[in-house]
Design a protein around this motif. Structure first.
Motif, short mmCIF file in Angstrom:
data_model
loop_
_atom_site.label_atom_id
_atom_site.label_comp_id
_atom_site.label_asym_id
_atom_site.label_seq_id
_atom_site.Cartn_x
_atom_site.Cartn_y
_atom_site.Cartn_z
N LYS B 60 0.80 -1.14 0.09
CA LYS B 60 0.03 0.09 -0.10
C LYS B 60 0.87 1.30 0.13
CE LYS B 60 -4.19 -2.06 0.52
NZ LYS B 60 -4.96 -2.42 -0.50
N GLU B 63 2.36 1.97 -3.05
CA GLU B 63 1.19 2.57 -4.31
C GLU B 63 1.38 4.04 -4.19
OE1 GLU B 63 -2.40 0.36 -3.54
OE2 GLU B 63 -1.36 -1.43 -4.13
N MET B 64 1.65 4.63 -2.96
CA MET B 64 1.50 6.05 -2.97
C MET B 64 2.49 6.72 -4.07
SD MET B 64 1.22 6.57 1.16
CE MET B 64 1.31 8.40 1.01
N ASP B 65 1.69 7.67 -4.84
CA ASP B 65 2.65 8.48 -5.98
C ASP B 65 3.55 9.35 -5.27
OD1 ASP B 65 1.64 7.01 -7.97
OD2 ASP B 65 0.25 8.54 -8.59
N GLU B 66 3.16 10.00 -4.10
CA GLU B 66 3.92 10.90 -3.74
C GLU B 66 5.27 10.66 -3.08
OE1 GLU B 66 1.11 10.00 -2.97
OE2 GLU B 66 0.39 10.87 -1.17
N ASP B 68 8.91 9.27 -2.82
CA ASP B 68 10.03 9.30 -3.49
C ASP B 68 11.11 8.23 -3.25
OD1 ASP B 68 9.39 11.80 -5.22
OD2 ASP B 68 9.55 12.43 -3.07
N ALA B 89 8.29 -0.18 -8.08
CA ALA B 89 7.42 0.82 -7.71
C ALA B 89 8.06 1.98 -8.08
CB ALA B 89 7.14 0.85 -6.31
N GLY B 90 9.41 1.88 -8.50
CA GLY B 90 10.06 3.05 -9.16
C GLY B 90 10.42 4.20 -8.08
N LYS B 91 10.79 3.40 -6.60
CA LYS B 91 11.25 4.48 -5.77
C LYS B 91 12.64 4.15 -5.27
CE LYS B 91 6.21 4.50 -4.45
NZ LYS B 91 6.03 5.79 -5.37
#
Lengths: 360, 360, 360, 360
Positions: B60, B63-66, B68, B89-91
């Motif tokens: 979860k 999943e938070m876009d904000e 980093d 997830a690209g973080k």
């Protein structure tokens, strides 16, 4: 995001370097200008620290609307006028130690800031020194019981700038230059009880060729409640800076050494760049300090004041504290001059502390 | 004003507390979420630190876009999957030590981050510890000549959480838990030369009732260029945490003690709240530490990574460094199991370092 | 009044100076003669110490009926023959460390003393060093619980005499010259358990221009009962002699530093006469040692042997102890040569320990 | 062989134990008798130390012809009469510190010994303490330049025997009990210049329930030539005995700590027998002292006096030195009572130093 507080610096020597460095690590402060009368000093200082504006006349700096806070890092005898001018310009003030030359000056500065409704911090960094902050916590949480003896010393081999040797400009010797640290440290760690009496032993032992001021001093203070403070100050101590404190209480004792422990014990046959303030040669054994400004609490001190300005809070150390310290320094010189313990409150219209010892 | 980097934390125990505290002092970072599977843990952690979001399922959080940056402060055997998920997830990732359970896992994690083009910091805080940073400077500026012997030790009376006793979850004992600090410290301070060989002496001396893992280990490393590193790790040392380093060179020697010197020597008849990690009782003599996180360099480490993310720079310590350390740990357990010096590169398909010592 | 025991000294260098000084403080011993082959050495030594007889040929000394005890303070490769000659002359023997060049020599010496029924002390002064005696008491009275790790180091910047660089005469480098101290110290403090295994890391880091011997060594010993001993020896350590020990146990830990604590922390701008062994320059910070021989236990050691001779008691440290230490030294060089932990008992017909490492 | 000097001891408490132990290590001295008025004390003391004769009346001891030297280890107010009696019996005297109760008593004692032509040693052991002897050598050989500040402190948590709390019997508090050490130490290390003035700060901070005497005192002395001495004495210091000295000079500085460095840093979970004087509990961290009497110089002091008697030499510390110290103690109490620096020579017919402070 918090508003950025803009800062101007008066002075471009040793202590102003520390101010600039310290503000650099305070997220919501930015140094906008520096002023120094010596031609070129302010400009090169500004370039070194990336400060946008540099002035030879500090009044120009005070005219900058965007500046919120001004620090005073200039010789002692110029403090009073500068603080009054800063207050009149409606800016908050950080004034370096010792506060000023006389009690009358102190009163004038406090009144100027009160009238202008600006914040006035007396810059005693020992109240922000991390190791000493922890020492105060130990005392406050009862680890040591009721304190009966405090000690604090600061010792090295001589002041940072030649004008300290000239008592006309400095107002006193090592008891004034560094005794003020110990006095405010004692007041702060005890919760600021009244000083009942002061006794001082002073001498000019090693540097009589350069100054009429005291270069080695011992000051004994009695506080309300019975605790004793012993301050030892010296400009005659070779082998690197020394700054230590002790708290002796009915239930325990604690020793805090700011420099030796917080250092790397180093032996270097050939020597190296920098070990610690006043280390002398770095060949052989030295103790190499690190994060020096942080170790003394300078950035923490400046961050505190920025927070006070932003959130409209009273600084931890005020002009009144600076005045109380100065009063004890006057009493110390009076004691050294008379060989008597001097009771406080002590009133004097002496122009400079040292006059009470030299008595010419 | 710089963009704020948003951070999510995986884990809510000891090390995640330090992560939260550390980010609190990084001006342009903000912790937005925390995840922990134990019901209630994340929520109370979030409340304690003023973190807006709390989850029991870390997916979860991912999943938070904000968000980093995500830090991994969970048990060793869960590192690999978590890092792969975060990268997917690209973080950007900060992974705690030791990197993971096996060299195959390490390869998978590094590859996942490379493919996702996210930054991957292996969180060895000793590379940011202020006293050790100064020690490296002394070495780099030539104060000590050519180094031939490095020492680093970390000793206390046992791990922070019970899962460390279980080698199935931890992968190894004290040589894995704390030896990884020394190994990366040596690599870093020497400029990351190759490790040529590893020898280790391990034993389970005091805690055999609780673990099959080693509780006292000595690891000797030979580096390219001839320097020797001696790591001493212990879970059997009473009287408070010990973390020290020495550099012996042809022109000098330096000793850095992270805790004893940076502390207040305190005697308290009745005891007090907190002295230092693993201090045991605080009655009698203790050394009271202060600004503990800063002292170890945790906030500096997190500030560094935030800067890397913001300015697109390579972290000082990478996944590859974590892998190199892990390789040496595997070699150490192999050496302890065989009584031989083990040459590197060392390849093994062992699932956990300790299997090479226990050899059941 | 007790009978006076008469002493003869073989050797006139560093260690014989200490022998002469030490006997001077033993009430019932008197040094009657000294022998040294270098023309003039014995005579000037005798004059300096007020010794009545001086010889270039030590056999003349052995012919003196009145002499009861003879000390051996000559190069390692001459120990065996000298001890056998002394025993044959019916005199008690004190033999300096390391015992001799090979295990076969050790057996010959022990047998010679046994057959002649003379006392044979292996002169390991650490068994008499006051601080280490106290450390053993702490361990013996249970202050530290069951020991699992012992450490002892001796480090300075090079041997006292040039013949130590020549491995043909010394038999080994720093592991032999000073490792023998640590090994016997570990055996003694633990009550002389058997050594189970030895591992060693050796290098020639700084003095390769002068010697083929090791100048920095780490030796790890496993003792019966499970305790580990770590010996660190160095001829590469600048900044003055270092001699320290640690005992880590299940119930506590103790640190004993023979030199730094027992010294005056001194800063001298101009320097002064003598600070401590191998101090280098005395300008700047030094640690000034005092009562050096007493601090190491030399007079106590000699007083002990005089008492053994007078009261017919067994010395605290015997030839067998010297042999056991030498066996571990051989095992250490074997380990350094093979990269393996070496099990004891270790038999070898190597002529010198270092041959097992150099393996030319 | 040298003639044996026979010794008698007056007193059977703390300091007489030290006297007995100290003479035991002096080759040519033998303790023949002990006297103590408390029934049974002398007899059990004699048995414990193997002393042939024990008396309750010290006059019986003085009648023994074979006794050459008598030591005085009884309460302060009995010193004067005892010394006069010993001198009248024609025996040499060692008198413990402080010398006596009043300056008139001191004069009487000195005159009695002069008339009887016996040697009179004032037993200030700090003049024989090995570390302080080395400190004096450093100063004498010029390592530190011209001294301007000396410090010496002695601090622990209260006196050895309850009679010290009773100022009628002790004559003063901690400034008298331990300040005398510092005063004679300063005189001795400087080569016995005149004391020009004394200032003292005294308080009864922790033990007001037990005594009217001072339990924490600071004494500042000015010496001819300009050097300052600062003595700090305390009966309020927990955590074990503290005895340190510093010499600050124009060319250097030296720190000598008698106890902490000369000790084993020890952590014991369960505690153990004895760490150091006034250590309190031995659980947790302690510093375990060793060879305590030697460390303070007691045996060396007694050996010195035996040598003086045997070789007809003047003791290093005389009755006159004891008197000079006592004069400074009287001046210190006068200063604490008046808040003024007191110039020397100081004459007073006060019966006890403390009367000048209490002034009831």
């Amino acid at each position: 995001m918090a508003k950025v507080i803009n800062v101007g610096l008066l002075g471009s020597q040793f202590i102003s370097e520390i101010h600039a460095e310290s503000f650099a690590s305070v997220a919501d402060a930015e140094v906008m200008a520096v002023a120094s009368p010596s031609p070129g000093h302010a400009a090169s200082f500004a370039e070194r620290h990336g400060i946008p504006h540099a002035f030879t006349d500090y009044h120009k700096l005070l005219e900058m609307d965007e500046i919120d806070v001004v620090t005073v890092g200039i010789p002692n005898h110029l403090h009073c006028q500068a603080v009054c001018d800063i207050a009149a310009a409606g800016k908050h003030v950080v004034c370096e130690k010792p506060l000023c030359m006389s009690l009358a000056e102190a009163d004038r500065m406090i009144e100027a800031c009160r009238k202008a409704d600006v914040k006035f911090m007396y810059a005693e960094e020992l109240c922000f020194t991390p190791k000493y902050v922890r020492l105060k916590q130990l005392l406050d949480e009862g680890a040591l019981g009721k304190p009966h003896l405090l000690k604090q010393c600061e010792k090295h081999d001589g002041p940072h700038a030649p004008h300290f040797w000239d008592v006309d400009r400095s107002g006193g010797g090592v008891a004034m230059d560094m005794g003020c640290h110990a006095i405010e440290f004692f007041r702060w760690i005890l919760g600021r009880p009244k000083i009942k009496s002061v006794y001082a032993q002073m001498g000019t032992h090693v540097h009589a060729d350069k100054t009429r001021g005291d270069d080695d001093s011992i000051i004994i203070l009695e506080f309300e409640g019975g605790c004793i403070g012993v301050a030892e100050e010296s400009w005659c101590k070779l082998g690197g800076m020394d700054d230590r404190a002790e708290v002796h209480g009915s239930e325990g004792v604690a020793y805090a050494d700011l420099l030796h422990g917080n250092a790397i014990e180093t032996y270097s046959r050939g020597g190296y760049g920098y070990a610690v303030e006043k280390a002398g040669d770095t060949k052989g054994w030295t103790f190499a300090i690190y994060e020096e400004a942080w170790n003394y609490g300078f950035p923490q001190e400046m961050a505190h004041f920025i927070e006070c300005v932003r959130d409209d809070k009273q600084p931890e150390v005020t002009g009144e504290d600076g005045r109380a310290t100065l009063e004890a320094i006057f009493a110390a010189y009076e004691s050294a001059g008379t060989g008597r313990k001097v009771e406080l409150p002590f009133e004097t219209d002496a122009k400079r502390p040292i006059d009470l010892w030299l008595r010419e």
